[in-house]
Write a protein that holds these residues in place. Structure first.
Motif, PDB file in Angstrom:
ATOM      1  N   ASP A  86       0.839  -1.202   0.000  1.00  0.00           N
ATOM      2  CA  ASP A  86       0.000   0.000   0.000  1.00  0.00           C
ATOM      3  C   ASP A  86       0.874   1.251   0.000  1.00  0.00           C
ATOM      4  N   ALA A  87       2.066   1.131   0.552  1.00  0.00           N
ATOM      5  CA  ALA A  87       2.985   2.267   0.579  1.00  0.00           C
ATOM      6  C   ALA A  87       4.422   1.786   0.608  1.00  0.00           C
ATOM      7  N   LEU A  88       5.280   2.524  -0.081  1.00  0.00           N
ATOM      8  CA  LEU A  88       6.722   2.342   0.022  1.00  0.00           C
ATOM      9  C   LEU A  88       7.234   3.438   0.946  1.00  0.00           C
ATOM     10  N   ILE A  89       7.844   3.056   2.062  1.00  0.00           N
ATOM     11  CA  ILE A  89       8.380   4.011   3.021  1.00  0.00           C
ATOM     12  C   ILE A  89       9.899   4.001   2.901  1.00  0.00           C
ATOM     13  N   GLY A  95      20.751   8.026  -2.296  1.00  0.00           N
ATOM     14  CA  GLY A  95      21.331   7.517  -3.528  1.00  0.00           C
ATOM     15  C   GLY A  95      20.556   6.341  -4.091  1.00  0.00           C
ATOM     16  N   PHE A  96      20.087   5.485  -3.216  1.00  0.00           N
ATOM     17  CA  PHE A  96      19.303   4.308  -3.605  1.00  0.00           C
ATOM     18  C   PHE A  96      17.803   4.634  -3.606  1.00  0.00           C
ATOM     19  N   ASN A  97      17.367   5.296  -2.543  1.00  0.00           N
ATOM     20  CA  ASN A  97      15.929   5.447  -2.327  1.00  0.00           C
ATOM     21  C   ASN A  97      15.239   6.387  -3.306  1.00  0.00           C
ATOM     22  N   LEU A  98      15.902   7.407  -3.770  1.00  0.00           N
ATOM     23  CA  LEU A  98      15.242   8.295  -4.727  1.00  0.00           C
ATOM     24  C   LEU A  98      14.973   7.579  -6.053  1.00  0.00           C
ATOM     25  N   LYS A  99      15.843   6.662  -6.430  1.00  0.00           N
ATOM     26  CA  LYS A  99      15.587   5.859  -7.634  1.00  0.00           C
ATOM     27  C   LYS A  99      14.409   4.910  -7.404  1.00  0.00           C
ATOM     28  N   MET A 100      14.308   4.379  -6.186  1.00  0.00           N
ATOM     29  CA  MET A 100      13.172   3.510  -5.885  1.00  0.00           C
ATOM     30  C   MET A 100      11.869   4.299  -5.819  1.00  0.00           C
ATOM     31  N   ALA A 101      11.948   5.559  -5.400  1.00  0.00           N
ATOM     32  CA  ALA A 101      10.765   6.422  -5.381  1.00  0.00           C
ATOM     33  C   ALA A 101      10.236   6.619  -6.802  1.00  0.00           C
ATOM     34  N   GLU A 102      11.161   6.866  -7.730  1.00  0.00           N
ATOM     35  CA  GLU A 102      10.763   7.047  -9.135  1.00  0.00           C
ATOM     36  C   GLU A 102      10.109   5.787  -9.681  1.00  0.00           C
ATOM     37  N   PHE A 103      10.684   4.651  -9.362  1.00  0.00           N
ATOM     38  CA  PHE A 103      10.130   3.376  -9.827  1.00  0.00           C
ATOM     39  C   PHE A 103       8.732   3.140  -9.255  1.00  0.00           C
ATOM     40  N   LYS A 110       2.104   4.412  -3.563  1.00  0.00           N
ATOM     41  CA  LYS A 110       2.306   5.614  -2.764  1.00  0.00           C
ATOM     42  C   LYS A 110       3.715   5.610  -2.157  1.00  0.00           C
ATOM     43  N   VAL A 111       4.387   6.764  -2.224  1.00  0.00           N
ATOM     44  CA  VAL A 111       5.754   6.898  -1.736  1.00  0.00           C
ATOM     45  C   VAL A 111       5.778   7.878  -0.568  1.00  0.00           C
ATOM     46  N   ARG A 136       4.561  12.113   0.105  1.00  0.00           N
ATOM     47  CA  ARG A 136       4.578  12.740   1.438  1.00  0.00           C
ATOM     48  C   ARG A 136       6.010  12.732   1.958  1.00  0.00           C
ATOM     49  N   LEU A 137       6.502  13.907   2.354  1.00  0.00           N
ATOM     50  CA  LEU A 137       7.885  14.046   2.802  1.00  0.00           C
ATOM     51  C   LEU A 137       7.913  14.435   4.269  1.00  0.00           C
ATOM     52  N   TYR A 138       8.663  13.656   5.062  1.00  0.00           N
ATOM     53  CA  TYR A 138       8.761  13.888   6.503  1.00  0.00           C
ATOM     54  C   TYR A 138      10.150  14.405   6.839  1.00  0.00           C
ATOM     55  N   SER A 139      10.202  15.656   7.265  1.00  0.00           N
ATOM     56  CA  SER A 139      11.468  16.289   7.628  1.00  0.00           C
ATOM     57  C   SER A 139      11.757  16.047   9.101  1.00  0.00           C
ATOM     58  N   ILE A 140      13.035  15.919   9.438  1.00  0.00           N
ATOM     59  CA  ILE A 140      13.409  15.741  10.847  1.00  0.00           C
ATOM     60  C   ILE A 140      14.254  16.900  11.367  1.00  0.00           C
ATOM     61  N   LEU A 141      14.412  17.935  10.545  1.00  0.00           N
ATOM     62  CA  LEU A 141      15.156  19.115  10.949  1.00  0.00           C
ATOM     63  C   LEU A 141      14.264  20.335  10.721  1.00  0.00           C
ATOM     64  N   PRO A 142      14.052  21.164  11.723  1.00  0.00           N
ATOM     65  CA  PRO A 142      13.079  22.266  11.609  1.00  0.00           C
ATOM     66  C   PRO A 142      13.340  23.201  10.438  1.00  0.00           C
ATOM     67  N   PHE A 143      14.606  23.493  10.146  1.00  0.00           N
ATOM     68  CA  PHE A 143      14.892  24.463   9.087  1.00  0.00           C
ATOM     69  C   PHE A 143      14.630  23.910   7.692  1.00  0.00           C
ATOM     70  N   GLU A 144      14.411  22.592   7.579  1.00  0.00           N
ATOM     71  CA  GLU A 144      14.162  22.008   6.263  1.00  0.00           C
ATOM     72  C   GLU A 144      12.797  22.374   5.707  1.00  0.00           C
ATOM     73  N   VAL A 145      11.810  22.549   6.577  1.00  0.00           N
ATOM     74  CA  VAL A 145      10.430  22.752   6.117  1.00  0.00           C
ATOM     75  C   VAL A 145      10.298  23.999   5.237  1.00  0.00           C
ATOM     76  N   PRO A 146      10.740  25.172   5.689  1.00  0.00           N
ATOM     77  CA  PRO A 146      10.634  26.337   4.785  1.00  0.00           C
ATOM     78  C   PRO A 146      11.469  26.180   3.520  1.00  0.00           C
ATOM     79  N   TYR A 147      12.593  25.476   3.623  1.00  0.00           N
ATOM     80  CA  TYR A 147      13.409  25.249   2.427  1.00  0.00           C
ATOM     81  C   TYR A 147      12.628  24.447   1.400  1.00  0.00           C
TER      82      TYR A 147
END
Length: 375
Positions: A86-89, A95-103, A110-111, A136-147
Motif C-alpha cells: 500500500d505504501a513504500l516508506i 542515492g538508492f531510495n530516490l531511484k526507488m521512489a521514481e520506480f 504511494k511513496v 509525502r515528505l517527513y522532515s526531521i530538521l526544523p529548518f528544512e520545512v521552509p526550504y
C-alpha cells in the motif's frame, strides 16, 4: 495495510524500527517487508536484504561495487512489484531510495519519504525528482520545512527520531561506576570516539582520533562500536593503543563521557542531545583534491547538524584541510577542562534541545502516514 520499507544504514534501521513499531500499534493489520537491519527484523515482518550488504560510501566505493549496486536495484524493484504494498516508506539513504521512489511512482505505489534527503547541502538537482515522485515528505530538521516549501515540496516536521531513540535507551540515569563495571572499563573519566559506521570512515577518521590518546593519559578512550562492525573491523587500527571498544552502548557512552571526537552525521546531534561536548573530525580520501571537490558540491556553511540547526559555529568542524592534529588536541583539551568553551557548548546544547523538541516523532509520523493513506 502492507508496508515496504528501505533503510540502508544503522541509523535508518534504528529509526525505521521505531516507526514500524508505531505503525503496528495504530494499524492492527500492518504487514512489513523491508530492506534494513536487525532492529527492524526484531519488530516483525520479512527482512529481504540487510544493510550490511548494501552500504557504500563515496565515488570509489560506488565504482568498485557498481555490479552489486545494479543487482540490488533490479532485485528490489522486482520484490516491490511482487509484494504490491500500500505504501513504500523510504528512510534516508537517498542515492538508492530516490531511484526507488521514481520506480514506485511509475507503478502507482504511494511513496512516503521519512527522514528527507539533505538536498539543501548538496545535489539540489534531486528536488525535481522529489517533487514528482514523493507523495509525502517527513522532515526531521526544523529548518528544512521552509526550504522544501520554497521549492514546492510540501514537507512536514514531526520532530526528530533521535529524541525517540534516546528517550528509549537502556540504563537511563546509570551511575558512572556502574557503567564502567558493566563494560569492564577502568575508573578514569572517558573520552568517546564516535568514528562512524562506514568502512571509509574507519579508514580515514579513526587513525587520527587514536593519535589523541597519548596526549590524555588521565582519560580512558572508548570507541563506540558501530552495529555494522565487529571487533575484527577495529583490531587493525587499535593495536598498540590504550583504547577499548564497546558495542551496543553508544548512547550510554555519550552520556558518561567527558567529551567526544565525532565524525559528521547523526552522531553529532545525538552527542549534543546527550550533553557531551564534542569536536567534529571528518576526513576522506584525496586530501586537498577531495576537499576542493567537496566544496564545489556542498552548499552549506557547516557539515555538523548542531551547527546547522543553531545557524552558527558552536562545534569546531575539522573537515579535510581544516583538520590538524594540534587543533584537534587543543579543542579536545578545552572541552575536558572546565573552560569557557565547554560552558558555552553546553549552553548551546540547551538551546538545541528546545528547537528540536521532545520525543514522539515516530508516533506522530506513523499517525500521519496512516491518515494520509486512508485519505
Amino acid at each position: 495495510m502492507r508496508y515496504y520499507l528501505i533503510a540502508g544504514e544503522p541509523s535508518g534501521d534504528l529509526h525505521a524500527s521505531n516507526l514500524m513499531r508505531e505503525l503496528a500499534a495504530l494499524d492492527a493489520e500492518a504487514e512489513f517487508r523491508f530492506w534494513g537491519g536487525d532492529l527492524m527484523e526484531a519488530v516483525g515482518g520479512t527482512l529481504v536484504r540487510h544493510y550490511k550488504e548494501t552500504a557504500v560510501m563515496g565515488v570509489v566505493d560506488v565504482i568498485t561495487h557498481l555490479g552489486k549496486i545494479m543487482r540490488n536495484f533490479r532485485e528490489c524493484r522486482a520484490d516491490i512489484l511482487n509484494y504490491r504494498p500500500d505504501a513504500l516508506i523510504l528512510v534516508d539513504y537517498p542515492g538508492f531510495n530516490l531511484k526507488m521512489a521514481e520506480f514506485a511512482h511509475k507503478h502507482r505505489i504511494k511513496v512516503l519519504y521519512y527522514i528527507s534527503p539533505k538536498v539543501w547541502a548538496s545535489k539540489e538537482y534531486r528536488i525535481k525528482s522529489m517533487r514528482k515522485n514523493i507523495d509525502r515528505l517527513y522532515s526531521i530538521l526544523p529548518f528544512e520545512v521552509p526550504y522544501f516549501r520554497s521549492k514546492s515540496v510540501d514537507a512536514i516536521y514531526c520532530g526528530n527520531p533521535v529524541m525517540d531513540a534516546i528517550s528509549q535507551r537502556a540504563n537511563v540515569g546509570e551511575e558512572f561506576h556502574s557503567f564502567c563495571k558493566r563494560n569492564n572499563l577502568d575508573e578514569r573519566p572517558k573520552i568517546a570516539l564516535i568514528a562512524g559506521s562506514r568502512k571509509a570512515e574507519l579508514r580515514y577518521c579513526l587513525p587520527e582520533m587514536l593519535k589523541a590518546i597519548k596526549e590524555f593519559p588521565e582519560f580512558q578512550f572508548v570507541i563506540a562500536g558501530a552495529p555494522s562492525f565487529t571487533m575484527a573491523d577495529y583490531s587493525e587500527y587499535i593495536d598498540g593503543y590504550d583504547v577499548e571498544v564497546v558495542f551496543g552502548q553508544t548512547y550510554q557512552l555519550m552520556s558518561q563521557a567527558r567529551a567526544a571526537l565525532v565524525t559528521s552525521g547523526t552522531a553529532t546531534l545525538e552527542t549534543a542531545i546527550l550533553n557531551c561536548p564534542q569536536v567534529i573530525i571528518y576526513l576522506m580520501w584525496g586530501g586537498r583534491l577531495s576537499d576542493f571537490v567537496a566544496h564545489l558540491f556542498i552548499k552549506v556553511k557547516w557539515i555538523g547538524l548542531v551547527n546547522l540547526i543553531l545557524g552558527r559555529d558552536s562545534i569546531d568542524e575539522l573537515f579535510q584541510c581544516k583538520y590538524s592534529y594540534q587543533k584537534m588536541i587543543d579543542d579536545l583539551r578545552s572541552l575536558v577542562d572546565d573552560s569557557p568553551e565547554r560552558t558555552q557548548m553546553l549552553q548551546d546544547y540547551d538551546e538545541l534541545r528546545r528547537i528540536v523538541g521532545g520525543p514522539g516523532c515516530s508516533s506522530r509520523a506513523a499517525s500521519d502516514m496512516i491518515d494520509f493513506l486512508k485519505r
